[in-house]
Design an enzyme around this catalytic site. Structure first.
Site, PDB file in Angstrom:
ATOM      1  N   CYS A  97     -18.285  43.243   1.513  1.00 45.07           N
ATOM      2  CA  CYS A  97     -18.896  42.586   0.350  1.00 45.07           C
ATOM      3  C   CYS A  97     -18.087  42.814  -0.924  1.00 45.07           C
ATOM      4  CB  CYS A  97     -20.301  43.134   0.095  1.00 45.07           C
ATOM      5  SG  CYS A  97     -21.446  42.951   1.438  1.00 45.07           S
TER       6      CYS A  97
ATOM      7  N   ARG B 182     -27.676  35.382  -9.752  1.00 44.74           N
ATOM      8  CA  ARG B 182     -26.230  35.451  -9.503  1.00 44.74           C
ATOM      9  C   ARG B 182     -25.473  34.168  -9.889  1.00 44.74           C
ATOM     10  NH1 ARG B 182     -24.215  38.486  -4.199  1.00 44.74           N
ATOM     11  NH2 ARG B 182     -22.416  38.583  -5.611  1.00 44.74           N
TER      12      ARG B 182
ATOM     13  N   ARG C  95     -28.999  32.448   2.866  1.00 47.16           N
ATOM     14  CA  ARG C  95     -28.299  32.144   1.613  1.00 47.16           C
ATOM     15  C   ARG C  95     -27.586  30.784   1.655  1.00 47.16           C
ATOM     16  NH1 ARG C  95     -27.713  36.786  -1.533  1.00 47.16           N
ATOM     17  NH2 ARG C  95     -29.544  38.081  -1.163  1.00 47.16           N
TER      18      ARG C  95
ATOM     19  N   HIS D 204     -26.505  37.916   5.068  1.00 49.37           N
ATOM     20  CA  HIS D 204     -25.215  37.228   4.976  1.00 49.37           C
ATOM     21  C   HIS D 204     -24.501  37.427   6.317  1.00 49.37           C
ATOM     22  CE1 HIS D 204     -24.647  37.548   0.302  1.00 49.37           C
ATOM     23  NE2 HIS D 204     -24.853  36.297   0.617  1.00 49.37           N
TER      24      HIS D 204
ATOM     25  N   ASP E  12     -24.458  42.361  -9.509  1.00 53.43           N
ATOM     26  CA  ASP E  12     -23.994  42.114  -8.140  1.00 53.43           C
ATOM     27  C   ASP E  12     -22.572  41.555  -8.105  1.00 53.43           C
ATOM     28  OD1 ASP E  12     -26.025  43.033  -6.473  1.00 53.43           O
ATOM     29  OD2 ASP E  12     -27.144  41.141  -6.521  1.00 53.43           O
TER      30      ASP E  12
HETATM   31  N1  ARG Z   1     -27.213  42.246  -3.849  1.00 51.18           N
HETATM   32  C1  ARG Z   1     -26.278  41.286  -3.332  1.00 51.18           C
HETATM   33  C2  ARG Z   1     -27.012  40.045  -2.876  1.00 51.18           C
HETATM   34  O1  ARG Z   1     -28.079  40.158  -2.354  1.00 51.18           O
HETATM   35  C3  ARG Z   1     -25.473  41.877  -2.230  1.00 51.18           C
HETATM   36  C4  ARG Z   1     -24.367  40.982  -1.741  1.00 51.18           C
HETATM   37  C5  ARG Z   1     -23.605  41.552  -0.613  1.00 51.18           C
HETATM   38  N2  ARG Z   1     -22.485  40.773  -0.322  1.00 51.18           N
HETATM   39  C6  ARG Z   1     -22.109  40.364   0.892  1.00 51.18           C
HETATM   40  N3  ARG Z   1     -20.976  39.757   1.023  1.00 51.18           N
HETATM   41  N4  ARG Z   1     -22.867  40.530   1.931  1.00 51.18           N
HETATM   42  O2  ARG Z   1     -26.569  38.940  -3.018  1.00 51.18           O
END
Ligand code: ARG
Length: 285
Positions: free
Chosen positions: A272, A103, A149, A178, A78
């Site tokens: 992203c 991550r 998040r 997000h 990611d």
């Molecule tokens: N797979 C990543 C996650 O879930 C995707 C992140 C996408 N990034 C964003 N800025 N929305 O964290």
């Protein structure tokens, strides 16, 4: 701004060149699921992801922007979503603290990248904070999202370190986990967003503060049309968000459609993939 007839004014739009940080999706795959878009059982194609990413990169360069690159690290699929690495305002980089262990290791890569290039004000967030995924500067404020998040406690931390007032917003639909999946800053005082992604209270806050915002349909939001980049004139967004492109054109913006379907399998799009580096670092002597 509205004209006397109540229609939105088609203003002359001025592009300001930006500096973006991107990360080549060399190790792109979907091997875990941390958002509803990710299905580790479905096939992904790294070569297609790379080609689509390269096209986005080339579009940004062709528009006159500077793109810097952070080396991708194996085992961090990611990492292509550079927006999540930090939020950078006035030369200060607040590096992410990721909610999911998959991550976590990305933060060290970003901290190292900034430090090695002479950025001196680099701090890792103490609270869960997923960078520009959840923190979007707009019109002198920092629009901040939480719900999935970044945590609300990260708002005060960002406000203090980045010296910008925060407007906290609550996300309620897991598909828009997000802030940058549901809202984009277009110009200093203009934004576009999908109201259904926000709590009733946040919808009120947004309507109050940005009465002329472009409101996206659910369909365009699901096409990740709001996961867009604006330079004040061009708005780079998912090609499939056609209605939104029309709404942007009506306001005098120039939509630039790109195809990122492969990366959408990980729940990511145009925004992203880019982290805006606001103001130059001091030269490292
Ligand atoms: N797979 C990543 C996650 O879930 C995707 C992140 C996408 N990034 C964003 N800025 N929305 O964290």
């Amino acid at each position: 701004m509205r004209t006397a007839s109540g229609r939105h004014e088609k203003r002359a739009r001025i592009m300001r060149p930006r500096r973006y940080l991107m990360c080549r999706p060399t190790h792109f795959t979907v091997s875990y699921s941390i958002n509803p878009w990710m299905d580790p059982g479905a096939p992904t194609n790294t070569a297609t992801g790379l080609a689509q990413w390269k096209r986005l990169h080339d579009v940004l360069v062709a528009l006159g922007h500077t793109v810097e690159l952070i080396p991708p690290r194996p085992g961090l699929p990611d990492m292509v979503f550079a927006a999540n690495g930090a939020v950078v305002v006035d030369g200060r980089a607040l590096v992410a603290r990721f909610r999911h262990p998959q991550r976590t290791a990305e933060s060290a890569a970003y901290t190292q990248w900034f430090r090695e290039r002479g950025w001196t004000e680099v701090v890792q967030a103490r609270r869960f904070n997923e960078g520009e995924g959840d923190f979007l500067p707009a019109g002198g404020v920092l629009l901040a999202g939480s719900g999935f998040r970044s945590e609300p406690a990260a708002w005060a931390e960002a406000e203090e370190f980045l010296a910008r007032p925060v407007l906290g917003l609550t996300l309620v639909d897991p598909r828009f986990y997000h802030l940058d999946t549901a809202l984009a800053a277009l110009d200093d005082d203009e934004i576009m967003y999908y109201p259904g992604a926000f709590s009733a209270e946040s919808r009120e806050l947004l309507a109050d503060r940005f009465p002329d915002a472009i409101l996206a349909t659910e369909q365009d939001a699901l096409a990740f049309g709001l996961n867009a980049l604006s330079d004040g004139r061009h708005v780079v967004l998912a090609r499939t968000a056609e209605r939104l492109a029309g709404q942007l054109r009506e306001r005098g913006f120039e939509p630039v459609g790109v195809e990122l379907a492969e990366l959408l399998k990980a729940g990511g799009g145009v925004k992203c993939c880019t982290l805006e580096l606001r103001t130059a670092p001091r030269p490292a002597e």
